[in-house]
Design a protein around this motif. Structure first.
Motif, PDB file in Angstrom:
ATOM      1  N   GLU A  67       1.175  -8.726  -5.654  1.00  0.00           N
ATOM      2  CA  GLU A  67      -0.256  -9.074  -5.720  1.00  0.00           C
ATOM      3  C   GLU A  67      -0.672  -9.951  -4.534  1.00  0.00           C
ATOM      4  OE1 GLU A  67       1.730  -9.037  -8.362  1.00  0.00           O
ATOM      5  OE2 GLU A  67       0.807  -7.348  -9.430  1.00  0.00           O
ATOM      6  N   GLU A  68       0.217 -10.867  -4.147  1.00  0.00           N
ATOM      7  CA  GLU A  68      -0.133 -11.751  -3.022  1.00  0.00           C
ATOM      8  C   GLU A  68      -0.320 -10.962  -1.721  1.00  0.00           C
ATOM      9  OE1 GLU A  68       2.606 -14.961  -2.508  1.00  0.00           O
ATOM     10  OE2 GLU A  68       2.147 -15.778  -4.503  1.00  0.00           O
ATOM     11  N   ILE A  69       0.566 -10.010  -1.522  1.00  0.00           N
ATOM     12  CA  ILE A  69       0.459  -9.252  -0.261  1.00  0.00           C
ATOM     13  C   ILE A  69      -0.746  -8.314  -0.321  1.00  0.00           C
ATOM     14  CG2 ILE A  69       1.722  -7.876   1.461  1.00  0.00           C
ATOM     15  CD1 ILE A  69       4.303  -8.662   0.016  1.00  0.00           C
ATOM     16  N   GLU A  70      -0.984  -7.774  -1.496  1.00  0.00           N
ATOM     17  CA  GLU A  70      -2.155  -6.898  -1.669  1.00  0.00           C
ATOM     18  C   GLU A  70      -3.437  -7.658  -1.274  1.00  0.00           C
ATOM     19  OE1 GLU A  70      -2.991  -5.731  -5.676  1.00  0.00           O
ATOM     20  OE2 GLU A  70      -3.223  -3.633  -5.060  1.00  0.00           O
ATOM     21  N   LYS A  71      -3.460  -8.945  -1.659  1.00  0.00           N
ATOM     22  CA  LYS A  71      -4.622  -9.776  -1.341  1.00  0.00           C
ATOM     23  C   LYS A  71      -4.761  -9.921   0.189  1.00  0.00           C
ATOM     24  CE  LYS A  71      -6.532 -14.086  -3.017  1.00  0.00           C
ATOM     25  NZ  LYS A  71      -5.909 -15.343  -2.623  1.00  0.00           N
ATOM     26  N   LEU A  72      -3.600 -10.142   0.836  1.00  0.00           N
ATOM     27  CA  LEU A  72      -3.633 -10.256   2.311  1.00  0.00           C
ATOM     28  C   LEU A  72      -4.238  -9.006   2.929  1.00  0.00           C
ATOM     29  CD1 LEU A  72      -0.071 -11.593   3.313  1.00  0.00           C
ATOM     30  CD2 LEU A  72      -2.243 -12.780   3.547  1.00  0.00           C
ATOM     31  N   ALA A 125       1.698  -7.607   5.954  1.00  0.00           N
ATOM     32  CA  ALA A 125       0.685  -6.759   5.301  1.00  0.00           C
ATOM     33  C   ALA A 125       0.784  -5.325   5.804  1.00  0.00           C
ATOM     34  CB  ALA A 125      -0.704  -7.328   5.582  1.00  0.00           C
ATOM     35  N   GLU A 126       1.049  -5.164   7.087  1.00  0.00           N
ATOM     36  CA  GLU A 126       1.147  -3.806   7.647  1.00  0.00           C
ATOM     37  C   GLU A 126       2.366  -3.060   7.112  1.00  0.00           C
ATOM     38  OE1 GLU A 126      -1.084  -4.448  11.932  1.00  0.00           O
ATOM     39  OE2 GLU A 126       0.982  -5.104  11.689  1.00  0.00           O
ATOM     40  N   ASN A 127       3.488  -3.758   7.045  1.00  0.00           N
ATOM     41  CA  ASN A 127       4.679  -3.117   6.490  1.00  0.00           C
ATOM     42  C   ASN A 127       4.445  -2.717   5.033  1.00  0.00           C
ATOM     43  OD1 ASN A 127       6.776  -3.036   8.570  1.00  0.00           O
ATOM     44  ND2 ASN A 127       6.544  -5.271   8.587  1.00  0.00           N
ATOM     45  N   PHE A 128       3.734  -3.567   4.315  1.00  0.00           N
ATOM     46  CA  PHE A 128       3.410  -3.321   2.911  1.00  0.00           C
ATOM     47  C   PHE A 128       2.599  -2.016   2.777  1.00  0.00           C
ATOM     48  CE2 PHE A 128       0.246  -3.962  -0.490  1.00  0.00           C
ATOM     49  CZ  PHE A 128       1.047  -4.272  -1.586  1.00  0.00           C
ATOM     50  N   VAL A 129       1.569  -1.903   3.620  1.00  0.00           N
ATOM     51  CA  VAL A 129       0.691  -0.718   3.556  1.00  0.00           C
ATOM     52  C   VAL A 129       1.497   0.538   3.910  1.00  0.00           C
ATOM     53  CG1 VAL A 129      -1.310   0.402   4.645  1.00  0.00           C
ATOM     54  CG2 VAL A 129      -1.390  -2.034   4.078  1.00  0.00           C
ATOM     55  N   VAL A 130       2.284   0.450   4.962  1.00  0.00           N
ATOM     56  CA  VAL A 130       3.040   1.632   5.398  1.00  0.00           C
ATOM     57  C   VAL A 130       4.091   1.997   4.350  1.00  0.00           C
ATOM     58  CG1 VAL A 130       4.572   2.578   7.176  1.00  0.00           C
ATOM     59  CG2 VAL A 130       2.636   1.152   7.841  1.00  0.00           C
ATOM     60  N   ASN A 163      -5.706  -8.233   6.819  1.00  0.00           N
ATOM     61  CA  ASN A 163      -4.591  -8.663   7.663  1.00  0.00           C
ATOM     62  C   ASN A 163      -3.785  -7.506   8.259  1.00  0.00           C
ATOM     63  OD1 ASN A 163      -4.154 -11.541   8.059  1.00  0.00           O
ATOM     64  ND2 ASN A 163      -4.443 -11.581   5.837  1.00  0.00           N
ATOM     65  N   SER A 164      -4.313  -6.302   8.153  1.00  0.00           N
ATOM     66  CA  SER A 164      -3.575  -5.179   8.729  1.00  0.00           C
ATOM     67  C   SER A 164      -4.367  -4.566   9.868  1.00  0.00           C
ATOM     68  CB  SER A 164      -3.325  -4.128   7.650  1.00  0.00           C
ATOM     69  OG  SER A 164      -2.922  -2.946   8.267  1.00  0.00           O
ATOM     70  N   GLN A 165      -3.721  -4.416  10.991  1.00  0.00           N
ATOM     71  CA  GLN A 165      -4.341  -3.823  12.194  1.00  0.00           C
ATOM     72  C   GLN A 165      -4.198  -2.307  12.193  1.00  0.00           C
ATOM     73  OE1 GLN A 165      -4.835  -5.237  15.727  1.00  0.00           O
ATOM     74  NE2 GLN A 165      -5.553  -7.002  14.580  1.00  0.00           N
ATOM     75  N   LEU A 166      -3.412  -1.794  11.210  1.00  0.00           N
ATOM     76  CA  LEU A 166      -2.978  -0.401  11.355  1.00  0.00           C
ATOM     77  C   LEU A 166      -4.111   0.610  11.356  1.00  0.00           C
ATOM     78  CD1 LEU A 166       0.309  -0.282   9.301  1.00  0.00           C
ATOM     79  CD2 LEU A 166       0.046  -0.030  11.742  1.00  0.00           C
ATOM     80  N   ASN A 167      -5.222   0.254  10.723  1.00  0.00           N
ATOM     81  CA  ASN A 167      -6.312   1.220  10.708  1.00  0.00           C
ATOM     82  C   ASN A 167      -7.259   1.045  11.892  1.00  0.00           C
ATOM     83  OD1 ASN A 167      -5.345   2.451   8.475  1.00  0.00           O
ATOM     84  ND2 ASN A 167      -6.388   1.014   7.082  1.00  0.00           N
ATOM     85  N   ASN A 168      -6.865   0.152  12.774  1.00  0.00           N
ATOM     86  CA  ASN A 168      -7.667  -0.073  13.969  1.00  0.00           C
ATOM     87  C   ASN A 168      -7.553   1.148  14.888  1.00  0.00           C
ATOM     88  OD1 ASN A 168      -8.708  -0.811  16.374  1.00  0.00           O
ATOM     89  ND2 ASN A 168      -7.576  -2.746  16.557  1.00  0.00           N
TER      90      ASN A 168
END
Ligand code: ATP
Ligand code: ZN
Length: 612
Positions: free
Chosen positions: A282-287, A313-318, A292-297
């Motif tokens: 949940e904490e990382i989801e909040k980030l 946060a980026e590793n989490f999303v990926v 906090n993720s550049q990946l969709n830039n």
């Protein structure tokens, strides 16, 4: 002015003539092979056959200069031939787009060459050519490169070491507890992601992790191994939720939170080590929702994404996204084939995303430096960048060695070690060694067996060729093998009345026969099968050689003109690549990970277990 005038002048008439008449076989038309074929064409070789099984890939073009963009997807052997003929149209090049292990390249075909040159990249094919050259008694020049390192050597039956005379390196190994419980380096986390988690989530369901763990059990780690088994079982249950919307989340919480908390509860483990910190979903989801993720830039190019280290946060999303993508892929495959599974492929973006994000999340937990995707690809795929110059230098050395062999000066050939990073002394050389009396490959007796494979049975072979010889030597019971399968032994005689053809022992195959009492496996006979329709009635065999000749030898130590003294090397100088022993300075550990399979071993028990 003829193209070869220069070579002719430099080499002299006599050698140049030998080169013109020499029939040469080149195996492999990749990095070394392209350079080698160009060298052969330019130095006066006129009768060349080349074999390569592959097609041209975009990634080959930076160093395989016989290939260009328009050749992508075409046969390497055929395009190499066409390009080399442009250097010298007056020569004869025969190209085979095929595996050198194909039975059509039988011993008699090998025998038709004066010299064989390997420009290969794998142990299996090298071993095969080594064996064929021993049976055919043709000199072989072996070579290999890896980054700035290269090596060339010459092999001749009964006179020098063969390719298998020196033991081959075992792949780098890691204790299972390091990988599963106490990682301390990025590679430990990469191995865990690639070889453990990937296969547990997407590999074969029956892949038995328990067996591996049990093999690693020692008195000290009994409890931890039991825990790891439970951990794997729990993961298997979670796998049943594959395809549901919260599957990636379930996996995340299991491996990055619950399992880490479980490890933390084993206080003894962390007395002398930094303890891990479990991740909170949940904490990382909040980030992530806070941006906090550049990946969709979209402004960031793919190359940059590859080369910078991603944030938590980026590793989490990926991680979540790659679990979803791989699950969909697996389920789609399973719809057609219920037994389908995925295996890690460094060139598959989904697999690479998964391994990058998974290993980085684990690194963050254990306070290890995370890595960029580019670096993870290199480490997980065991990639060592190929260097065109090294290939060119080694290809030049191969031709130089062949000149010595053609001049019948094998004793002047050397094993040459090249290290482009060790200036000024980039070359080291060593005299060729005599065959290793312990070698199971070249100490065997090699025989060509001409046989009517349609008529002759295994019983005929045993009665007439193995036991019915006139040399007063009873060989006793034997074990017969072909391609790793047992065809006959004293307790397995089901095949006695089958013909060679029915046993799939056909033209080009190699059959090994060893006495049952030969514990050291040093007295085997290797029969190279050559099919013949004999004209004489009831004749099914012709044996070119004396089976089990090695048994008659009083001493297996052979004397020849080569130096028997190997220069003793400093420990840090000795290393190996693709099975060739070599000297070089110690390399960065990350580069030393060998082959795609990682072997996990418990240093206490010496058992090796492939966990890929
Ligand atoms: N059993 C085999 N029979 C025939 N050719 C082989 C066999 N095994 C490997 N080769 C060929 O040997 C060559 C080795 O060349 P190289 O090491 O440059 O590999 P590559 O595949 O071109 O490059 P990379 O692996 O770096 O992408 C390849 O072209 C490969 O197809
Ligand atoms: Zn040998």
């Amino acid at each position: 002015m003829p193209r070869t005038l220069h070579a002719e002048t430099v080499l002299g008439q006599s050698l140049f003539q030998k080169i013109s008449n020499c029939r040469v076989l080149m195996v492999g038309a990749g990095g070394i092979g392209c350079e080698l074929l160009k060298n052969l064409a330019m130095s006066g070789f006129r009768q060349i056959e080349l074999v390569d099984l592959d097609t041209i890939d975009l990634s080959n073009l930076n160093r395989q200069f016989l290939f260009q963009k328009q050749h992508i997807m075409k046969s390497k052997a055929e395009v190499a031939r066409e390009s080399a003929l442009k250097f010298n149209p007056n020569i004869n090049i025969i190209a085979h787009h095929a595996n050198i292990k194909s039975p059509r390249f039988n011993v008699e075909w090998f025998k038709s060459f004066d010299i064989v040159m390997n420009a290969l990249d794998n142990l299996d094919a090298r071993r095969h050519v080594n064996m064929m050259c021993l049976v055919a008694n043709v000199p072989l020049i072996e070579s290999g490169t890896e980054g700035y390192l290269g090596q060339v050597t010459a092999i001749k039956k009964d006179e020098t070491e063969c390719y298998d005379c020196q033991p081959k390196p075992v792949r780098r190994t890691y204790p299972v507890c390091t990988i599963r419980s106490t990682p301390s380096q990025p590679i430990h986390c990469i191995v865990w992601a690639k070889s453990y988690l990937f296969s547990q989530l997407f590999g074969l369901p029956e892949d038995d992790d328990d067996e591996r763990l049990e093999a690693e059990m020692t008195q000290e780690n009994v409890k931890e191994i039991e825990n790891l088994k439970k951990e794997t079982q729990a993961l298997k249950q979670i796998r049943e939720a594959m395809g549901t919307a919260d599957y990636p989340q379930k996996v995340f919480k299991k491996v990055f939170t619950d399992d880490i908390n479980r490890l933390l509860s084993m206080e003894d483990m962390w007395q002398n080590r930094k303890s891990p910190v479990a991740l909170k979903y949940e904490e990382i989801e909040k980030l992530v929702t806070e941006g906090n993720s550049q990946l969709n830039n979209t402004e960031e190019s793919n190359t940059l994404k590859d080369q910078r280290v991603w944030s938590l946060a980026e590793n989490f999303v990926v991680f979540l996204d790659s679990v979803r993508r791989l699950s969909e892929k697996l389920m789609k495959e399973q719809a057609n084939n219920p037994n389908a599974s995925l295996s890690f492929d460094k060139d598959d973006p989904d697999s690479l995303d998964f391994v990058t994000a998974t290993s980085n999340l684990r690194s963050i937990i254990f306070d290890i430096e995370p890595k960029s995707q580019f670096k993870v690809k290199e480490m997980a795929g065991n990639i060592i960048p190929a260097i065109a110059t090294t290939n060119a230098i080694i290809a030049g050395m191969i031709v130089m060695q062949s000149f010595k062999i053609l001049n019948e000066k094998l004793n002047e050939c050397k094993t040459i070690f090249f290290d482009g990073s060790r200036r000024p002394q980039i070359f080291l050389s060593e005299s060729l060694n005599p065959p290793n009396p312990e070698c199971r490959v070249c100490n065997n007796t090699h025989i060509i067996l001409k046989v009517n494979t349609k008529k002759a049975t295994l019983r005929d072979f045993l009665d007439k060729v193995i036991h019915g010889r006139n040399d007063d030597m009873d060989i006793g019971e034997v074990i017969v093998e072909e391609g790793g399968r047992i065809i006959y032994d004293v307790e397995y005689d089901d095949n006695l009345d089958a013909t060679f053809e029915q046993l799939q022992i056909t033209d080009g195959k190699l059959v090994s026969v060893k006495p049952d009492d030969d514990i050291d496996e040093q007295n085997s006979s290797i029969f190279a099968i050559s099919h013949r329709d004999f004209e004489t009635p009831n004749t099914w065999f012709q044996v070119d050689g004396e089976p089990f000749a090695a048994r008659n030898k009083i001493s297996v130590t052979k004397s020849n003109s080569f130096s028997k003294q190997k220069r003793k090397l400093e420990e840090s100088e000795v290393d190996t690549f693709e099975g060739l022993s070599r000297k070089r300075p110690a390399m960065n550990e990350e580069i030393l990970v060998e082959d795609d399979d990682i072997i996990v071993t418990d240093s206490g028990t010496q058992k090796l277990i492939v966990i890929d």
